[in-house]
Design a protein around this motif. Structure first.
Motif, short mmCIF file in Angstrom:
data_model
loop_
_atom_site.label_atom_id
_atom_site.label_comp_id
_atom_site.label_asym_id
_atom_site.label_seq_id
_atom_site.Cartn_x
_atom_site.Cartn_y
_atom_site.Cartn_z
N GLU A 266 23.02 40.18 54.90
CA GLU A 266 22.97 38.72 55.01
C GLU A 266 22.31 38.04 53.81
O GLU A 266 22.33 36.81 53.72
CB GLU A 266 22.26 38.33 56.31
N SER A 267 21.78 38.81 52.88
CA SER A 267 21.31 38.22 51.63
C SER A 267 22.49 37.74 50.79
O SER A 267 22.33 36.92 49.88
CB SER A 267 20.48 39.22 50.83
N CYS A 268 23.68 38.30 51.07
CA CYS A 268 24.90 37.95 50.34
C CYS A 268 25.78 37.10 51.25
O CYS A 268 26.50 37.64 52.09
CB CYS A 268 25.67 39.20 49.93
N GLY A 269 25.74 35.80 51.09
CA GLY A 269 26.49 34.93 51.96
C GLY A 269 27.89 34.63 51.49
O GLY A 269 28.62 33.86 52.14
N TYR A 270 28.29 35.23 50.37
CA TYR A 270 29.61 34.97 49.79
C TYR A 270 30.27 36.29 49.39
O TYR A 270 29.59 37.28 49.09
CB TYR A 270 29.49 34.09 48.55
N VAL A 271 31.60 36.27 49.36
CA VAL A 271 32.36 37.39 48.82
C VAL A 271 33.53 36.82 48.04
O VAL A 271 34.14 35.83 48.45
CB VAL A 271 32.84 38.35 49.92
N HIS A 272 33.81 37.42 46.89
CA HIS A 272 34.94 36.98 46.06
C HIS A 272 36.02 38.06 46.12
O HIS A 272 35.73 39.25 45.93
CB HIS A 272 34.50 36.77 44.62
N VAL A 273 37.25 37.64 46.39
CA VAL A 273 38.38 38.56 46.48
C VAL A 273 39.34 38.26 45.34
O VAL A 273 39.81 37.13 45.18
CB VAL A 273 39.10 38.43 47.84
N PHE A 274 39.61 39.28 44.54
CA PHE A 274 40.48 39.15 43.37
C PHE A 274 41.57 40.20 43.46
O PHE A 274 41.30 41.40 43.38
CB PHE A 274 39.64 39.32 42.10
N VAL A 275 42.81 39.76 43.65
CA VAL A 275 43.97 40.66 43.69
C VAL A 275 44.78 40.39 42.43
O VAL A 275 45.26 39.27 42.22
CB VAL A 275 44.83 40.43 44.94
N THR A 276 44.92 41.39 41.58
CA THR A 276 45.51 41.18 40.26
C THR A 276 46.63 42.17 39.97
O THR A 276 46.60 43.31 40.45
CB THR A 276 44.43 41.30 39.17
N THR A 277 47.58 41.74 39.17
CA THR A 277 48.65 42.62 38.67
C THR A 277 48.36 43.07 37.25
O THR A 277 49.20 43.71 36.63
CB THR A 277 50.00 41.89 38.70
N ASN A 278 47.19 42.76 36.72
CA ASN A 278 46.88 43.03 35.32
C ASN A 278 45.89 44.16 35.10
O ASN A 278 45.41 44.34 33.99
CB ASN A 278 46.33 41.75 34.67
N PHE A 279 45.57 44.91 36.16
CA PHE A 279 44.64 46.02 35.96
C PHE A 279 45.38 47.18 35.29
O PHE A 279 46.47 47.57 35.73
CB PHE A 279 44.05 46.49 37.29
N PRO A 280 44.82 47.76 34.23
CA PRO A 280 45.53 48.81 33.48
C PRO A 280 45.89 50.01 34.34
O PRO A 280 45.03 50.57 35.01
CB PRO A 280 44.55 49.18 32.36
N GLY A 281 47.17 50.38 34.31
CA GLY A 281 47.63 51.57 35.01
C GLY A 281 47.90 51.38 36.48
O GLY A 281 48.27 52.34 37.16
N ARG A 282 47.74 50.17 37.01
CA ARG A 282 47.93 49.91 38.44
C ARG A 282 48.84 48.70 38.61
O ARG A 282 48.66 47.68 37.93
CB ARG A 282 46.60 49.64 39.13
#
Length: 328
Positions: A266-282
């Motif tokens: 609960e010290s972390c009240g946020y989460v960031h979600v990043f879905v990308t097509t630019n990660f090398p090899g994936r």
């Protein structure tokens, strides 16, 4: 995000001195290897980053090669802010503070001040390692802090991470802490996975990814019931997380029932979600980033904390997995 590195193999154990007696060198600095049961974690000197976490040979985080720095900020820890500061500008007691612009394409100061810093060893035990780096006073951030990061392989073979910020200044210092892991499930293409994030509110951003408001999750941004990664292209922060017993969990699931989850307290009240097509090899990659505050918190005040002189603050997060099934 800068995702320009080329594809490369996963890191293996450090082979030690070569035939000429020299130690093997890595672009991400010294490698700290933790093993417990079938669990393996590799932590880097650079940015106190998580280069690899696996169970029974099943890779649970994205990785990169020996001669590369973390592509797309893979696995790095973030301090004294976790995301972006608009134009690199904020105000301290009415006085303008100008940070270096590190995301040139959007004219933002991004991912804190320790992304390219070396962390020193504080403690090393059989199943844990603790690293630390100083944030020195500088233009745009006139405070002296220490960021301490402890990685531990727990008895259940999950990975637990504790990030602690210590204020060695004479004045209160503003901060947001975070981390930037990318999750995966072995060789299963990430686009074949389902992502679930129990969050009720998303931050609405402009074209520079600076939050301008909030709204209830809906459509492709509603990940509460799980959504196929294949249909997602998002770079979004969430809050109003579903905490159960003080912990929120965000999960990638494969068709055979295996899962990998990132948890945060609960010290972390946020989460960031990043879905990308630019990660090398994936074809696709999924970052799930625990944070104590969102982008531009130095200006909005959302999630922003102030650390008094001599005091410290800690955030806790980790990764766990359920790997029963034929593909383990």
């Amino acid at each position: 995000m800068d995702l320009t590195a080329s594809p490369s193999p996963d890191p293996g154990p450090d082979p030690g001195p070569g035939p000429d007696g020299n130690m093997r060198r890595y672009a991400s600095g010294r490698q700290y290897e933790l093993r417990r049961g079938d669990a393996l974690a590799v932590v880097t000197e650079l940015a106190a980053g998580l280069r690899r976490y696996s169970r029974g040979g099943t890779q649970l985080t994205e990785s990169y090669g020996d001669a590369e720095i973390p592509p797309g900020a893979t696995g790095i820890t973030l301090a004294p802010w976790a995301n972006r500061v608009e134009d690199g500008v904020w105000y301290l007691n009415g006085k303008k503070q100008q940070l270096d612009i590190t995301e040139v394409s959007r004219n933002n100061a991004s991912h804190g001040l320790l992304r390219n810093s070396s962390y020193v060893l504080v403690d090393e035990a059989e199943f844990s390692v603790t690293l630390e780096a100083a944030v020195f006073p500088q233009h745009g951030y006139p405070f002296l802090l220490r960021h301490r990061v402890r990685y531990e392989l727990a008895e259940d073979l999950g990975l637990a991470v504790r990030q602690t910020l210590i204020n060695d200044s004479q004045d209160p210092a503003p901060f947001v802490l975070g981390s930037h892991p990318y999750l995966r499930l072995g060789d299963v293409p990430s686009e074949e996975l389902t992502v679930t994030v129990g969050a009720r509110t998303r931050l609405v951003t402009d074209g520079r990814l600076i939050p301008r408001g909030t709204e209830a999750v809906s459509g492709d941004f509603d990940l509460c019931g799980g959504r196929p990664v294949a249909g997602l292209d998002i770079d979004c922060a969430y809050t109003d997380l579903d905490f159960d017993g003080g912990v929120a969990r965000h999960t990638l699931r494969s068709a055979d029932g295996r899962t990998v989850s990132l948890w945060q307290d609960e010290s972390c009240g946020y989460v960031h979600v990043f879905v990308t097509t630019n990660f090398p090899g994936r074809a696709k990659a999924v970052a799930i980033e625990p944070m104590t505050g969102p982008a531009n918190a130095f200006n909005s005040g959302d999630g922003l904390r102030w650390l008094a002189p001599g005091e410290q603050f800690a955030m806790n997060w980790g990764i766990s997995a359920f790997l029963a099934g034929p593909a383990r």
